[in-house]
Design a protein around this motif. Structure first.
Motif, mmCIF file in Angstrom:
data_model
loop_
_atom_site.group_PDB
_atom_site.id
_atom_site.type_symbol
_atom_site.label_atom_id
_atom_site.label_comp_id
_atom_site.label_asym_id
_atom_site.label_seq_id
_atom_site.Cartn_x
_atom_site.Cartn_y
_atom_site.Cartn_z
ATOM 1 N N LEU A 69 0.812 -1.214 0.000
ATOM 2 C CA LEU A 69 0.000 0.000 0.000
ATOM 3 C C LEU A 69 0.843 1.259 0.000
ATOM 4 C CD1 LEU A 69 -2.745 -1.065 2.568
ATOM 5 C CD2 LEU A 69 -2.986 -0.869 0.082
ATOM 6 N N SER A 70 2.010 1.218 0.622
ATOM 7 C CA SER A 70 2.848 2.406 0.709
ATOM 8 C C SER A 70 3.806 2.537 -0.461
ATOM 9 C CB SER A 70 3.679 2.365 2.005
ATOM 10 O OG SER A 70 4.576 1.277 1.973
ATOM 11 N N GLY A 71 3.761 1.560 -1.378
ATOM 12 C CA GLY A 71 4.688 1.614 -2.503
ATOM 13 C C GLY A 71 6.113 1.328 -2.104
ATOM 14 N N GLY A 72 6.301 0.633 -0.988
ATOM 15 C CA GLY A 72 7.651 0.276 -0.569
ATOM 16 C C GLY A 72 8.295 1.290 0.343
ATOM 17 N N ASP A 73 7.540 2.245 0.870
ATOM 18 C CA ASP A 73 8.110 3.251 1.760
ATOM 19 C C ASP A 73 8.488 2.600 3.082
ATOM 20 O OD1 ASP A 73 8.700 5.395 3.389
ATOM 21 O OD2 ASP A 73 7.141 6.673 2.536
ATOM 22 N N THR A 74 9.742 2.683 3.430
ATOM 23 C CA THR A 74 10.240 2.051 4.654
ATOM 24 C C THR A 74 10.622 3.104 5.689
ATOM 25 O OG1 THR A 74 12.441 1.988 3.654
ATOM 26 C CG2 THR A 74 11.088 0.032 3.424
ATOM 27 N N SER A 75 9.922 4.228 5.694
ATOM 28 C CA SER A 75 10.322 5.367 6.517
ATOM 29 C C SER A 75 10.290 5.076 8.003
ATOM 30 C CB SER A 75 9.415 6.570 6.206
ATOM 31 O OG SER A 75 8.064 6.230 6.397
ATOM 32 N N ALA A 76 9.528 4.061 8.387
ATOM 33 C CA ALA A 76 9.435 3.769 9.821
ATOM 34 C C ALA A 76 10.548 2.850 10.302
ATOM 35 C CB ALA A 76 8.071 3.134 10.127
ATOM 36 N N PHE A 77 11.476 2.511 9.447
ATOM 37 C CA PHE A 77 12.456 1.500 9.797
ATOM 38 C C PHE A 77 13.881 1.981 9.582
ATOM 39 C CE2 PHE A 77 8.500 -0.563 8.685
ATOM 40 C CZ PHE A 77 8.296 -1.400 9.761
ATOM 41 N N GLY A 78 14.206 3.197 9.951
ATOM 42 C CA GLY A 78 15.580 3.666 9.953
ATOM 43 C C GLY A 78 16.016 4.327 8.675
ATOM 44 N N SER A 79 17.335 4.449 8.504
ATOM 45 C CA SER A 79 17.932 5.150 7.369
ATOM 46 C C SER A 79 18.582 4.139 6.422
ATOM 47 C CB SER A 79 18.979 6.147 7.868
ATOM 48 O OG SER A 79 18.374 7.111 8.712
ATOM 49 N N HIS A 80 18.422 4.399 5.125
ATOM 50 C CA HIS A 80 18.905 3.450 4.129
ATOM 51 C C HIS A 80 19.603 4.177 2.987
ATOM 52 C CE1 HIS A 80 16.243 0.511 6.082
ATOM 53 N NE2 HIS A 80 15.279 1.411 5.978
ATOM 54 N N ILE A 81 20.410 3.399 2.268
ATOM 55 C CA ILE A 81 20.954 3.814 0.982
ATOM 56 C C ILE A 81 20.268 2.945 -0.067
ATOM 57 C CG2 ILE A 81 22.997 4.033 -0.477
ATOM 58 C CD1 ILE A 81 23.125 5.889 1.883
ATOM 59 N N ALA A 82 19.618 3.580 -1.031
ATOM 60 C CA ALA A 82 18.953 2.831 -2.104
ATOM 61 C C ALA A 82 19.941 2.611 -3.246
ATOM 62 C CB ALA A 82 17.726 3.573 -2.598
ATOM 63 N N VAL A 83 19.869 1.434 -3.853
ATOM 64 C CA VAL A 83 20.745 1.091 -4.979
ATOM 65 C C VAL A 83 19.871 0.721 -6.168
ATOM 66 C CG1 VAL A 83 22.538 -0.444 -5.849
ATOM 67 C CG2 VAL A 83 22.580 0.293 -3.452
ATOM 68 N N ILE A 84 20.108 1.403 -7.294
ATOM 69 C CA ILE A 84 19.397 1.123 -8.541
ATOM 70 C C ILE A 84 20.414 0.647 -9.565
ATOM 71 C CG2 ILE A 84 18.022 2.106 -10.411
ATOM 72 C CD1 ILE A 84 16.934 4.158 -8.429
ATOM 73 N N ASP A 85 20.183 -0.523 -10.129
ATOM 74 C CA ASP A 85 21.088 -1.079 -11.133
ATOM 75 C C ASP A 85 20.682 -0.612 -12.521
ATOM 76 O OD1 ASP A 85 22.741 -2.758 -9.407
ATOM 77 O OD2 ASP A 85 20.951 -3.975 -9.134
ATOM 78 N N ILE A 86 21.660 -0.131 -13.277
ATOM 79 C CA ILE A 86 21.451 0.215 -14.689
ATOM 80 C C ILE A 86 22.373 -0.685 -15.494
ATOM 81 C CG2 ILE A 86 21.578 2.022 -16.438
ATOM 82 C CD1 ILE A 86 21.015 4.076 -14.306
ATOM 83 N N ASP A 87 21.812 -1.751 -16.047
ATOM 84 C CA ASP A 87 22.591 -2.778 -16.743
ATOM 85 C C ASP A 87 22.169 -2.854 -18.207
ATOM 86 O OD1 ASP A 87 24.020 -3.712 -14.470
ATOM 87 O OD2 ASP A 87 22.257 -4.829 -13.836
ATOM 88 N N GLY A 88 23.134 -3.172 -19.053
ATOM 89 C CA GLY A 88 22.827 -3.428 -20.449
ATOM 90 C C GLY A 88 22.463 -2.180 -21.229
ATOM 91 N N VAL A 89 21.940 -2.393 -22.417
ATOM 92 C CA VAL A 89 21.593 -1.295 -23.317
ATOM 93 C C VAL A 89 20.335 -0.602 -22.806
ATOM 94 C CG1 VAL A 89 20.966 -0.677 -25.678
ATOM 95 C CG2 VAL A 89 22.662 -2.472 -25.274
ATOM 96 N N ILE A 90 20.369 0.710 -22.746
ATOM 97 C CA ILE A 90 19.266 1.509 -22.209
ATOM 98 C C ILE A 90 18.328 1.873 -23.357
ATOM 99 C CG2 ILE A 90 18.649 3.634 -20.999
ATOM 100 C CD1 ILE A 90 21.653 3.626 -20.024
ATOM 101 N N MET A 91 17.173 1.235 -23.382
ATOM 102 C CA MET A 91 16.204 1.536 -24.433
ATOM 103 C C MET A 91 14.898 2.082 -23.884
ATOM 104 S SD MET A 91 17.922 0.955 -27.081
ATOM 105 C CE MET A 91 16.632 1.244 -28.275
ATOM 106 N N ASP A 92 14.729 2.017 -22.566
ATOM 107 C CA ASP A 92 13.485 2.460 -21.944
ATOM 108 C C ASP A 92 13.808 3.109 -20.606
ATOM 109 O OD1 ASP A 92 10.928 2.875 -21.074
ATOM 110 O OD2 ASP A 92 10.415 0.758 -20.828
ATOM 111 N N ALA A 93 13.310 4.318 -20.411
ATOM 112 C CA ALA A 93 13.603 5.051 -19.176
ATOM 113 C C ALA A 93 12.587 4.768 -18.081
ATOM 114 C CB ALA A 93 13.643 6.551 -19.463
ATOM 115 N N ASP A 94 11.476 4.165 -18.402
ATOM 116 C CA ASP A 94 10.357 4.073 -17.462
ATOM 117 C C ASP A 94 10.725 3.333 -16.180
ATOM 118 O OD1 ASP A 94 7.468 4.507 -16.953
ATOM 119 O OD2 ASP A 94 7.393 2.322 -16.985
ATOM 120 N N LYS A 95 11.387 2.188 -16.313
ATOM 121 C CA LYS A 95 11.696 1.370 -15.133
ATOM 122 C C LYS A 95 12.611 2.113 -14.160
ATOM 123 C CE LYS A 95 13.897 -3.002 -13.831
ATOM 124 N NZ LYS A 95 14.563 -4.235 -14.342
#
Length: 334
Positions: A69-95
């Protein structure tokens, strides 16, 4: 006489029995010993363990519902570093953009690392991610750092230039600032197969880039002008991201790549170091002490359900899409 014989002979031995079944069943009572009684602590442990299992299941279900329901918001559980992988040929920005938006809105995420291993891709797709990185940095006031693994070239470097800092290994491949336009001309193949392309158009350049024939000089000049314009955009955007001028980036915009070691004195990256270095430096810069907690976007596995729902085109590509290949402009290292 017979009675005397019966009295003097011993009784016959009992028949042999299987040791596994040597003890016939006898009901308790009637002179037989009663079974040992269980300790009250045994039953307390059994009941308590059952309650613990049920509580864990309920907690998992509630957490899953809240996370959905929160879309993955973990605000109640401390501080985090988010990691997003950008692999391979970039043909779509949406993800990637959705992931940036999600972590940008998550108050527990103090910084985002783009873990890049890509030769680039579509010009427009790379631009979209570049602009989204700048937006999240500006509007959400969050650090976004690029960590280049093996390759961060062309469109991937375009995206990295929008970040606060760029890390790369000494042997990483970095750069390739340039634009390429390409398509396959199969006119000779059609001529061999005795096929003809029939095109009706209005506008002199409407069918420019027709893969069944050679380009005219005017068409070549037309496409070169488009490519030059995108090239200038690439240089300008990298200059903005790297806090320098177009004139400083122009000499580096030859389409070539450099190693991470060569890129540092050229100003294309900020520090030599792998993902671990980028992670610890970023955590310190946002006030996270000790081992930083990492969160990544949830991954959705493709399988039979995805195939039946029509979401598994990557497993079995639609043959008709193989013909859907128009001329394209790419920020791509080849």
């Amino acid at each position: 006489m017979l009675d005397d014989l019966n009295r003097t002979q011993p009784p016959p031995p009992p028949p042999p029995q299987n040791p596994a079944y040597s003890a016939p069943f006898r009901p308790y009572g009637y002179g037989y010993p009663t079974p040992p009684r269980r300790s009250p602590w045994f039953w307390i442990a059994v009941i308590g363990g059952g309650f613990a299992v049920v509580a864990l299941l309920i907690t998992a279900m509630v957490w899953s519902s809240i996370n959905t329901l929160s879309g993955g918001d973990t605000s109640a559980f401390g501080s985090h570093i988010a990691v997003i992988d950008i692999d391979g040929v970039i043909m779509d920005a949406d993800k990637v953009n959705k992931q940036l938006q999600k972590f940008g809105n998550d108050s527990s995420v103090k910084a985002i690392i783009l873990h890049i291993n890509s030769p680039g891709g579509g010009a427009a797709a790379s631009q979209e991610v570049y602009n989204e990185v700048l937006r999240v940095r500006s509007e959400k006031h969050k650090q976004i750092v690029a960590s280049i693994e093996s390759v961060g070239a062309s469109g991937a470097y375009y995206i990295a230039s929008a970040c606060d800092r760029i890390y790369a290994n000494q042997a990483s491949v970095v750069g390739s600032i340039g634009v390429i336009m390409e398509w396959t001309n199969y006119g000779d193949l059609m001529h061999w197969a005795k096929l003809k392309s029939v095109v009706i158009h209005a506008g002199e350049l409407k069918d420019a880039g027709d893969p069944t024939r050679d380009m005219t000089p005017k068409e070549a000049a037309y496409f070169q002008a488009l490519t030059d314009n995108m090239y200038a955009q690439f240089i300008h955007d990298v200059a903005i991201g790297r806090h320098t001028s177009d004139a400083k980036i122009q000499p580096l915009a030859t389409g070539q790549v450099w190693t991470g070691q060569q890129s540092l004195p050229l100003g294309l990256i900020d520090k030599i170091g792998g993902f671990r270095v980028a992670l610890t430096d970023t955590a310190k810069s946002v006030g996270i002490s000790g081992e930083p907690s990492i969160i990544r976007p949830s991954t959705q596995k493709k399988g039979l359900a995805a195939l039946l729902s029509g979401d598994a085109d990557d497993l079995f590509p639609n043959p008709s899409k193989l013909l859907d290949h128009a001329p394209g402009f790419y920020f791509l290292w080849k």
